[in-house]
Design an enzyme around this catalytic site. Structure first.
Site, PDB file in Angstrom:
ATOM      1  N   GLY A 162       0.858  -1.181   0.000  1.00  0.00           N
ATOM      2  CA  GLY A 162       0.000   0.000   0.000  1.00  0.00           C
ATOM      3  C   GLY A 162       0.892   1.227   0.000  1.00  0.00           C
ATOM      4  O   GLY A 162       0.793   2.099   0.851  1.00  0.00           O
TER       5      GLY A 162
ATOM      6  N   ASN B 202      -3.402  -6.298  -5.681  1.00  0.00           N
ATOM      7  CA  ASN B 202      -4.073  -6.393  -4.399  1.00  0.00           C
ATOM      8  C   ASN B 202      -3.198  -7.255  -3.496  1.00  0.00           C
ATOM      9  O   ASN B 202      -3.176  -8.474  -3.607  1.00  0.00           O
ATOM     10  CB  ASN B 202      -5.454  -7.015  -4.577  1.00  0.00           C
ATOM     11  CG  ASN B 202      -6.227  -7.047  -3.275  1.00  0.00           C
ATOM     12  OD1 ASN B 202      -5.660  -6.866  -2.201  1.00  0.00           O
ATOM     13  ND2 ASN B 202      -7.519  -7.255  -3.375  1.00  0.00           N
ATOM     14  N   SER B 203      -2.491  -6.584  -2.604  1.00  0.00           N
ATOM     15  CA  SER B 203      -1.536  -7.310  -1.766  1.00  0.00           C
ATOM     16  C   SER B 203      -2.240  -8.332  -0.883  1.00  0.00           C
ATOM     17  O   SER B 203      -1.647  -9.319  -0.472  1.00  0.00           O
ATOM     18  CB  SER B 203      -0.787  -6.323  -0.886  1.00  0.00           C
ATOM     19  OG  SER B 203      -1.682  -5.788   0.067  1.00  0.00           O
TER      20      SER B 203
ATOM     21  N   ASP C 112      -5.176   1.991   5.269  1.00  0.00           N
ATOM     22  CA  ASP C 112      -6.567   2.424   5.433  1.00  0.00           C
ATOM     23  C   ASP C 112      -7.137   1.813   6.722  1.00  0.00           C
ATOM     24  O   ASP C 112      -6.961   0.626   6.969  1.00  0.00           O
ATOM     25  CB  ASP C 112      -7.400   1.970   4.231  1.00  0.00           C
ATOM     26  CG  ASP C 112      -6.914   2.630   2.939  1.00  0.00           C
ATOM     27  OD1 ASP C 112      -6.337   3.736   3.023  1.00  0.00           O
ATOM     28  OD2 ASP C 112      -7.088   2.036   1.860  1.00  0.00           O
TER      29      ASP C 112
ATOM     30  N   GLU D   2       1.654  10.428   3.375  1.00  0.00           N
ATOM     31  CA  GLU D   2       0.673  10.366   4.448  1.00  0.00           C
ATOM     32  C   GLU D   2       1.324  10.772   5.769  1.00  0.00           C
ATOM     33  O   GLU D   2       0.749  11.530   6.544  1.00  0.00           O
ATOM     34  CB  GLU D   2       0.129   8.933   4.519  1.00  0.00           C
ATOM     35  CG  GLU D   2      -1.221   8.785   5.160  1.00  0.00           C
ATOM     36  CD  GLU D   2      -2.327   9.581   4.511  1.00  0.00           C
ATOM     37  OE1 GLU D   2      -2.319   9.739   3.274  1.00  0.00           O
ATOM     38  OE2 GLU D   2      -3.198  10.071   5.256  1.00  0.00           O
TER      39      GLU D   2
ATOM     40  N   GLU E 181       0.574  -1.439  -4.843  1.00  0.00           N
ATOM     41  CA  GLU E 181      -0.471  -0.443  -4.705  1.00  0.00           C
ATOM     42  C   GLU E 181      -1.682  -0.880  -5.505  1.00  0.00           C
ATOM     43  O   GLU E 181      -1.570  -1.327  -6.631  1.00  0.00           O
ATOM     44  CB  GLU E 181       0.062   0.924  -5.169  1.00  0.00           C
ATOM     45  CG  GLU E 181      -0.954   2.046  -5.211  1.00  0.00           C
ATOM     46  CD  GLU E 181      -1.728   2.254  -3.920  1.00  0.00           C
ATOM     47  OE1 GLU E 181      -1.114   2.418  -2.849  1.00  0.00           O
ATOM     48  OE2 GLU E 181      -2.983   2.256  -3.989  1.00  0.00           O
ATOM     49  N   LEU E 182      -2.842  -0.722  -4.888  1.00  0.00           N
ATOM     50  CA  LEU E 182      -4.083  -1.186  -5.492  1.00  0.00           C
ATOM     51  C   LEU E 182      -4.645  -0.183  -6.493  1.00  0.00           C
ATOM     52  O   LEU E 182      -5.226  -0.558  -7.499  1.00  0.00           O
ATOM     53  CB  LEU E 182      -5.101  -1.447  -4.368  1.00  0.00           C
ATOM     54  CG  LEU E 182      -6.439  -2.082  -4.729  1.00  0.00           C
ATOM     55  CD1 LEU E 182      -6.250  -3.410  -5.436  1.00  0.00           C
ATOM     56  CD2 LEU E 182      -7.260  -2.291  -3.462  1.00  0.00           C
TER      57      LEU E 182
ATOM     58  N   LEU F  16       2.654   1.339   5.921  1.00  0.00           N
ATOM     59  CA  LEU F  16       2.639   2.677   6.503  1.00  0.00           C
ATOM     60  C   LEU F  16       1.303   3.366   6.245  1.00  0.00           C
ATOM     61  O   LEU F  16       0.859   3.471   5.113  1.00  0.00           O
ATOM     62  CB  LEU F  16       3.783   3.526   5.924  1.00  0.00           C
ATOM     63  CG  LEU F  16       5.191   2.899   5.967  1.00  0.00           C
ATOM     64  CD1 LEU F  16       6.254   3.958   5.681  1.00  0.00           C
ATOM     65  CD2 LEU F  16       5.484   2.215   7.282  1.00  0.00           C
TER      66      LEU F  16
HETATM   67  C1  LIG Z   1      -3.622   5.845   3.358  1.00  0.00           C
HETATM   68  S1  LIG Z   1      -2.660   5.263   2.019  1.00  0.00           S
HETATM   69  C2  LIG Z   1      -1.005   5.292   2.634  1.00  0.00           C
HETATM   70  C3  LIG Z   1      -0.016   5.312   1.521  1.00  0.00           C
HETATM   71  C4  LIG Z   1       1.447   5.326   1.908  1.00  0.00           C
HETATM   72  N1  LIG Z   1       1.841   4.095   2.569  1.00  0.00           N
HETATM   73  C5  LIG Z   1       1.772   6.534   2.750  1.00  0.00           C
HETATM   74  O1  LIG Z   1       2.090   6.349   3.917  1.00  0.00           O
HETATM   75  O2  LIG Z   1       1.682   7.654   2.246  1.00  0.00           O
HETATM   76  C6  LIG Z   1      -3.038   3.542   1.907  1.00  0.00           C
HETATM   77  C7  LIG Z   1      -2.737   2.998   0.551  1.00  0.00           C
HETATM   78  O3  LIG Z   1      -2.902   1.585   0.530  1.00  0.00           O
HETATM   79  C8  LIG Z   1      -3.486   1.231  -0.686  1.00  0.00           C
HETATM   80  N2  LIG Z   1      -4.130  -0.075  -0.515  1.00  0.00           N
HETATM   81  C9  LIG Z   1      -5.250  -0.349   0.201  1.00  0.00           C
HETATM   82  N3  LIG Z   1      -5.536  -1.651   0.142  1.00  0.00           N
HETATM   83  C10 LIG Z   1      -4.582  -2.224  -0.634  1.00  0.00           C
HETATM   84  C11 LIG Z   1      -4.361  -3.545  -1.096  1.00  0.00           C
HETATM   85  N4  LIG Z   1      -5.176  -4.527  -0.750  1.00  0.00           N
HETATM   86  N5  LIG Z   1      -3.299  -3.795  -1.894  1.00  0.00           N
HETATM   87  C12 LIG Z   1      -2.463  -2.781  -2.241  1.00  0.00           C
HETATM   88  N6  LIG Z   1      -2.652  -1.521  -1.841  1.00  0.00           N
HETATM   89  C13 LIG Z   1      -3.687  -1.233  -1.063  1.00  0.00           C
HETATM   90  C14 LIG Z   1      -4.439   2.338  -0.986  1.00  0.00           C
HETATM   91  O4  LIG Z   1      -4.761   2.388  -2.347  1.00  0.00           O
HETATM   92  C15 LIG Z   1      -3.656   3.543  -0.516  1.00  0.00           C
HETATM   93  O5  LIG Z   1      -2.879   4.096  -1.531  1.00  0.00           O
END
Ligand SMILES: C[S@@+](CC[C@H](N)C(=O)[O-])C[C@H]1O[C@@H](n2cnc3c(N)ncnc32)[C@H](O)[C@@H]1O
Lengths: 255, 416
Positions: A73, A129-130, A152, A229, A96-97, A149
């Site tokens: 993510g 999708n991790s 969501d 973030e 990243e999704l 980090l």
């Molecule tokens: C709140 S953001 C934080 C991004 C980054 N880690 C930061 O700290 O700035 C969470 C990220 O996780 C991604 N994400 C959510 N579920 C995911 C999944 N199942 N697989 C990959 N990415 C995912 C979202 O698209 C989003 O970009």
């Protein structure tokens, strides 16, 4: 596109991709079915596409070098960019999704590669999708570090199973992490911080790093500062909650 | 994804299971569970002290014998798992699941029953002491993918779970599994479509066994479960001449629906979505290869088996049928056939109804009637294909529909 046409998604002053063209929905539902290609197995991951300078030929030359860090993510990729120069010999990837966010990170990396010849060759990103496909990208014990980090939060009880840290997903993370490998988590949501910490504490294959170990680890300092973030939270003076754990051999070795 | 699929499109394929010593045969079709005692030569009447009648109230999705034939388990869409003693055919344990059940397995020693629910969670119950309404404990999870098959390795060290996301997970089965099975031994990755079935081949050279898997990608693959290494891939449909080698199996016509080892794995019987008959593969355990040995066609009627079972002899039991067919007079259609004399050297024999073990009585018990109209089976084969599609094939939405799908998502509605 003709040569002197400008790409409006790239900032003229910095040469970096402009974030506003890559905005997407804030939250994705990781449970919905996918619309992107998925690697069949770790040996199908095309390293020459991700790290073209390090793997010039497309064939799967049985290079011993494998990806060792995964930023799950990764969002806009700030952590990867910092890690890339801190660990220039280590291959790392962001997962990243969101499609547009992934495209942004790709652009960001290629711009940095152009601007800094020889650098940022060890970093890449994949849209996936991790929660479903980690084992399709990494083999057993392949990773030495995993990062989660500011994931969501998914507040509602019934949505807890969408959280990227959960008792069951930790089984998979324990599988791809080498013994001694480290999982880094941080959030500004206290409830989620508690959740991630308790999931890790209750898992037989993880143990918390000591205060001393945390201080000695240069990566820990990046958790709150390196990502977009994290910077946002810091600007707003928000509190953060981190949990950093090591992959161990479970004491119940017979299991 | 949060709401379960709509009922009206759901058709459940008929299932068959045979006692390892061929003492009895069971068929499940719709919510009906039918058992025939081959030793006594009569139908078995099952008893359930909880008073449940019928025993299952919705489509049965999984049945199997376990613990060397001492136990039998049935489970399905009614969210109940029932464990039966094959001595008394009494239900000794029942378990309520939160979700519909898609697969079951029994540990060899008869201590544990594992079952998978529609959300990819595998649960475990301790059969000691046997009780009604036992509470299951979570064992492991595939993240939101339907688990299609659960299997213990022959040595009991691993539990395997296959899903519709092409994945086979091999998990160490712990000493105390009620605390969960956290240690993943390997993933067997290589299928490019849903994995529909698993089976183990055992041989003297290889006591821990080699794994076989069948898939919607029209292949059967051979694996080393310890390492997850793919040992061989047999493109069964192509090799059996059902498919041009450059043809794409896009319509899933050649999906492998079930496989079953015969003669302890010397031969492997394979059922394919569109094949009236079965394919026999031979498995060379020391060379670790799979190859098509012969295609056994079943002429005369549209018999596309939905499920296969074999005791340790050279006999193969097959069933075809579906729970309900729109506009069909047979509410729970099932047809049972047997192939005997399966051997490497011999020509297998398709047993006629008059010489089937158990005779007409068996057919009456398991099919519900001694004879069924052929045309009904063509319709059944179609219905099964559709049902498999709904259950297993990943839905590929055209992109223009995606926005509208998002708009009617449940979680959005709640917020709105
Ligand atoms: C709140 S953001 C934080 C991004 C980054 N880690 C930061 O700290 O700035 C969470 C990220 O996780 C991604 N994400 C959510 N579920 C995911 C999944 N199942 N697989 C990959 N990415 C995912 C979202 O698209 C989003 O970009």
């Amino acid at each position: 596109m003709s040569e002197n046409e400008v790409n409006p998604t790239i900032s003229k002053s910095t040469g970096l991709p402009r974030k506003r063209f890559y905005r997407a929905r804030a939250h994705s539902n990781p449970l919905s079915d996918s619309h992107f290609p998925v690697s069949i197995s770790p040996s199908h991951v095309d390293y020459s596409r991700h790290y073209p300078q390090l793997f010039p030929s497309a064939g799967q030359a049985d290079s011993s070098k494998r990806i060792q860090f995964a930023d799950v993510g990764c969002g806009f990729g700030g952590l990867l960019i910092s890690l890339s120069t801190l660990f220039p010999e280590t291959l790392m990837i962001g997962m990243e999704l969101r499609d547009k966010v992934t495209e942004y990170v790709k652009e960001r990396i290629s711009s940095l590669r152009v601007a800094n010849p020889g650098q940022y060759q060890n970093v890449s990103v994949v849209r996936t999708n991790s929660m479903k496909y980690i084992p399709n990208y990494f083999g057993k014990g392949q990773l030495s570090k995993m990062f989660f980090l500011f994931p969501d939060p998914h507040f509602k009880e019934k949505n807890h199973r969408r959280r990227v840290i959960s008792p069951f997903l930790l089984d998979e993370y324990a599988y791809v992490l080498e013994v001694g490998g480290i999982i880094y988590t941080i959030t500004d949501v206290e409830e989620l911080g508690e959740w991630m910490k308790s999931c890790l504490e209750n898992h037989p294959m993880f143990e918390a790093l000591t205060e001393k170990e945390l201080e000695a680890d240069p990566v820990v300092k990046l958790l709150s500062s390196a990502t977009e973030e994290g910077q946002k939270v810091a600007r707003n003076g928000g509190q953060t909650f981190q949990a950093v754990f090591r992959r161990i051999v479970p004491s119940d070795q017979t299991s | 994804m949060d709401s379960e699929p709509k009922k009206d499109i759901e058709v459940a394929p008929a299932l068959i299971a045979v006692h390892p010593d061929q003492c009895s045969v069971a068929v499940a079709v719709g919510h009906h569970l039918r058992v025939f005692d081959l030793l006594a030569g009569s139908a078995v009447s099952l008893t359930d002290d909880s008073g449940a009648s019928p025993f299952h109230t919705d489509n049965i999705r999984a049945i199997r014998f376990g613990a060397k034939g001492k136990l039998f388990v049935s489970a399905g869409d009614d969210k109940t798992v029932k464990v039966w003693s094959t001595q008394s055919w009494r239900c000794i344990t029942s378990v309520s699941s939160e979700k519909r059940v898609s697969a079951v397995a029994i540990s060899d020693d008869g201590t544990y029953v594992c079952f998978a629910d529609k959300f990819g969670l595998v649960w475990i119950v301790d059969l000691d002491p046997p009780l009604h309404d036992k509470k299951p404990a979570p064992l492991l999870s595939h993240y939101c993918s339907i688990i299609t098959s659960l299997e213990f390795s022959p040595d009991g060290r691993f539990i395997l779970s296959a899903d519709r996301d092409f994945k086979i997970r091999v998990t160490c089965f712990p000493k105390n599994p009620l605390n969960g099975a956290h240690q993943i031994q390997s993933f067997c990755l290589g299928h490019t479509e849903f994995v529909s079935c698993l089976a183990f081949v055992q041989a003297q050279e290889c006591p821990q066994g080699l794994l076989l898997s069948g898939s919607g990608d029209a292949t059967v693959r051979l694996w080393n479960v310890e390492s997850g290494a793919l040992l061989d891939t047999c493109e069964v449909a192509t090799k059996a001449g059902l498919l041009e080698s450059d043809g794409k199996a896009e319509d899933h016509d050649h999906a492998v629906t079930d496989l079953c080892t015969v003669l302890d794995g010397l031969l492997v019987a394979v059922a394919i979505q569109s094949l009236q008959g079965i394919i026999l593969l031979s498995c060379n355990v020391s060379a670790k290869t799979l190859s098509v040995s012969k295609v056994v066609s079943i002429g005369g009627e549209a018999f596309v088996p939905t499920c296969l079972a074999s005791p340790s002899t050279g006999t193969l039991w097959m069933v075809t049928g579906v729970s309900t067919l729109p506009g069909c007079n047979y509410p729970a259609l099932a047809r049972v056939r047997v192939i005997s004399g399966i051997d490497v050297e011999q020509e297998p024999v398709i047993v006629g109804d008059d010489s089937i073990p158990g005779g007409e009585k068996l057919l009456e018990t398991l099919q519900g009637t001694a004879s069924v109209d052929d045309n009904a089976f063509l319709a059944a084969a179609e219905a099964v294909k559709t049902a498999m599609g709904h259950l297993l094939i990943k839905k590929q939405y055209p992109s223009e529909n995606r926005e509208s799908r998002k708009k009617c998502r449940n979680d959005r509605k709640l917020k709105g």
